[in-house]
Design a protein around this motif. Structure first.
Motif, PDB file in Angstrom:
ATOM      1  N   VAL A  76       1.993  47.753  35.129  1.00 19.27           N
ATOM      2  CA  VAL A  76       0.681  47.681  35.780  1.00 19.27           C
ATOM      3  C   VAL A  76      -0.359  48.452  34.958  1.00 19.27           C
ATOM      4  N   HIS A  77      -1.521  47.831  34.777  1.00 21.11           N
ATOM      5  CA  HIS A  77      -2.614  48.433  34.000  1.00 21.11           C
ATOM      6  C   HIS A  77      -3.908  48.325  34.786  1.00 21.11           C
ATOM      7  N   HIS A  78      -4.889  49.123  34.365  1.00 21.47           N
ATOM      8  CA  HIS A  78      -6.194  49.082  35.015  1.00 21.47           C
ATOM      9  C   HIS A  78      -7.290  49.027  33.961  1.00 21.47           C
ATOM     10  N   PHE A  79      -8.201  48.080  34.117  1.00 23.61           N
ATOM     11  CA  PHE A  79      -9.398  48.012  33.272  1.00 23.61           C
ATOM     12  C   PHE A  79     -10.601  48.379  34.129  1.00 23.61           C
ATOM     13  N   SER A  80     -11.443  49.270  33.621  1.00 21.83           N
ATOM     14  CA  SER A  80     -12.721  49.536  34.270  1.00 21.83           C
ATOM     15  C   SER A  80     -13.817  49.207  33.257  1.00 21.83           C
ATOM     16  N   PRO A  81     -15.061  49.063  33.714  1.00 18.13           N
ATOM     17  CA  PRO A  81     -16.136  48.772  32.762  1.00 18.13           C
ATOM     18  C   PRO A  81     -16.190  49.793  31.627  1.00 18.13           C
ATOM     19  N   LYS A  82     -15.999  51.074  31.954  1.00 18.21           N
ATOM     20  CA  LYS A  82     -16.042  52.119  30.921  1.00 18.21           C
ATOM     21  C   LYS A  82     -14.818  52.076  30.018  1.00 18.21           C
ATOM     22  N   SER A  83     -13.623  51.891  30.619  1.00 16.10           N
ATOM     23  CA  SER A  83     -12.404  51.946  29.796  1.00 16.10           C
ATOM     24  C   SER A  83     -12.378  50.795  28.794  1.00 16.10           C
ATOM     25  N   VAL A  84     -12.949  49.645  29.178  1.00 10.72           N
ATOM     26  CA  VAL A  84     -12.958  48.500  28.259  1.00 10.72           C
ATOM     27  C   VAL A  84     -13.904  48.761  27.081  1.00 10.72           C
ATOM     28  N   VAL A  85     -15.012  49.464  27.328  1.00 13.30           N
ATOM     29  CA  VAL A  85     -15.883  49.882  26.218  1.00 13.30           C
ATOM     30  C   VAL A  85     -15.133  50.884  25.334  1.00 13.30           C
TER      31      VAL A  85
END
Ligand SMILES: [Zn+2]
Length: 357
Positions: free
Chosen positions: A123-132
């Motif tokens: 399981v992973h999580h992408f947030s707007p900041k983490s993707v940048v």
């Protein structure tokens, strides 16, 4: 950041324009076709082969590379450029599209999206900041924000809901990117499905922010050619005039021509290398299937008018033999031809714009 895009000529016959986009790893002459190297390799080609085809910039993918081998490892190698030995500009897609197309479990919240890896189920999580942040670890020249790419069958209400989240995410990504004060450029992604009034809303919202470039997402997702042309023809002229305009995921010759005539500057697509792996080659006016019997003794190249390495040295008969014998060189040679074909097609259209009186 000072402006990095300059229009040097506008067509008088259509909305086409020729420009130059400056990135940390060099200039890009637009309009431009960008080959895709999802896993930090344009499949079956060395970087030298890709460059020799005339490619100026390539894509890589944040979803795939962050799961395997991981952004920290690539960062330890100095970023994507030394990692994969490509010295020119690189654009990375945010991975939003792959989260929604590849992962069989995803949960969207205003904070981002949780998903299961298609590789091992972790399981992973992408947030707007983490993707940048992931794309800054890659040191991509052009970054794309996390967004929701709605399916073309989505209802109007679905799209309205998705757009609200996408816009909040993109604003958060923009503010985070802005605070970093980096030369890597973050583009916006306009969504809105097949609804022109929702595309307008998306353009109105995103153009309030000073993104260095604007992309049209959510096309080439299964809709008809006419639907795609309606959305491109409606949206692109409303994009900021003085910023690069990118349509994501299209690459068929007729789509490139339509896009350029409607003011698109950048395109990417997996199609040249994917078709090559299926034994198909672009030729003027259509496609050729190399395994067909008719090519068995044919000494001519795939395209006698083509200047690529494959057409300069190899016959259809030889390529057919390689393909039938399942030799991997067939995929390399046909990929060279197909990438060269699309890159040169766009370059010729650019030259046409520049030569107009
Ligand atoms: Zn060729």
């Amino acid at each position: 950041m000072s402006s990095t895009f300059k229009i040097i000529k506008k067509s008088s016959k259509s909305k086409a324009r020729a420009g130059i986009l400056t990135t940390p790893h060099g200039e890009i002459h637009t309009p431009v076709f960008m080959p895709v190297g999802t896993q930090s390799t344009v499949k079956a080609m060395t970087p030298e082969m890709v460059k020799e085809c005339g490619a100026q910039i390539i894509l890589a993918n944040t979803y795939h590379l962050s799961l395997r081998p991981g952004a920290d490892l690539i960062n330890d190698f100095g970023g994507l450029h030394p990692w994969m030995n490509w010295k020119g500009p690189i654009l990375t897609d945010s991975g939003g599209y792959q989260v929604f197309s590849l992962s069989n479990m995803r949960k969207i919240t205003p904070e981002g999206v949780s998903f299961k890896s298609h590789i091992d189920g972790s399981v992973h999580h992408f947030s707007p900041k983490s993707v940048v942040e992931l794309q800054l670890k890659f040191n991509s020249d052009i970054l794309m924000p996390l967004d929701i790419c709605s399916p073309h069958t989505a209802t109007e209400q679905d799209i309205i809901n998705d757009l609200a989240i996408t816009h909040a995410w993109e604003k958060e990504a923009y503010l985070h990117w802005k605070s970093k004060d980096v030369q890597n450029q973050l583009f916006a992604i306009v969504q809105g499905g097949m609804f022109t009034h929702l595309r307008d809303q998306s353009i109105d919202f995103l153009t309030q922010l000073d993104f260095p470039g604007f992309a049209l997402g959510g096309v080439s997702v299964g809709e008809s050619r006419q639907e795609m042309e309606t959305i491109i023809g409606h949206s692109i002229p409303k994009f900021p005039e003085n910023k690069p305009r990118y349509v994501m995921g299209i690459g068929l010759p007729e789509n490139l021509k339509f896009g350029i005539e409607h003011g698109v500057d950048m395109f990417d697509c997996v199609i040249p290398t994917r078709l090559a792996r299926h034994g198909q080659a672009f030729i003027p006016g259509g496609k050729l299937t190399i395994k067909n019997e008719i090519h068995k003794k044919d000494p001519s190249p795939i395209d006698p008018t083509c200047a690529c390495y494959c057409c300069a040295h190899y016959s259809r008969a030889y390529l057919r033999h390689l393909f039938m014998a399942k030799e991997i060189l067939a995929l390399t040679l046909m990929s060279i031809h197909n990438v060269h074909f699309l890159v040169q097609l766009v370059d010729k259209m650019r030259a046409g714009i520049l030569e107009e009186d």
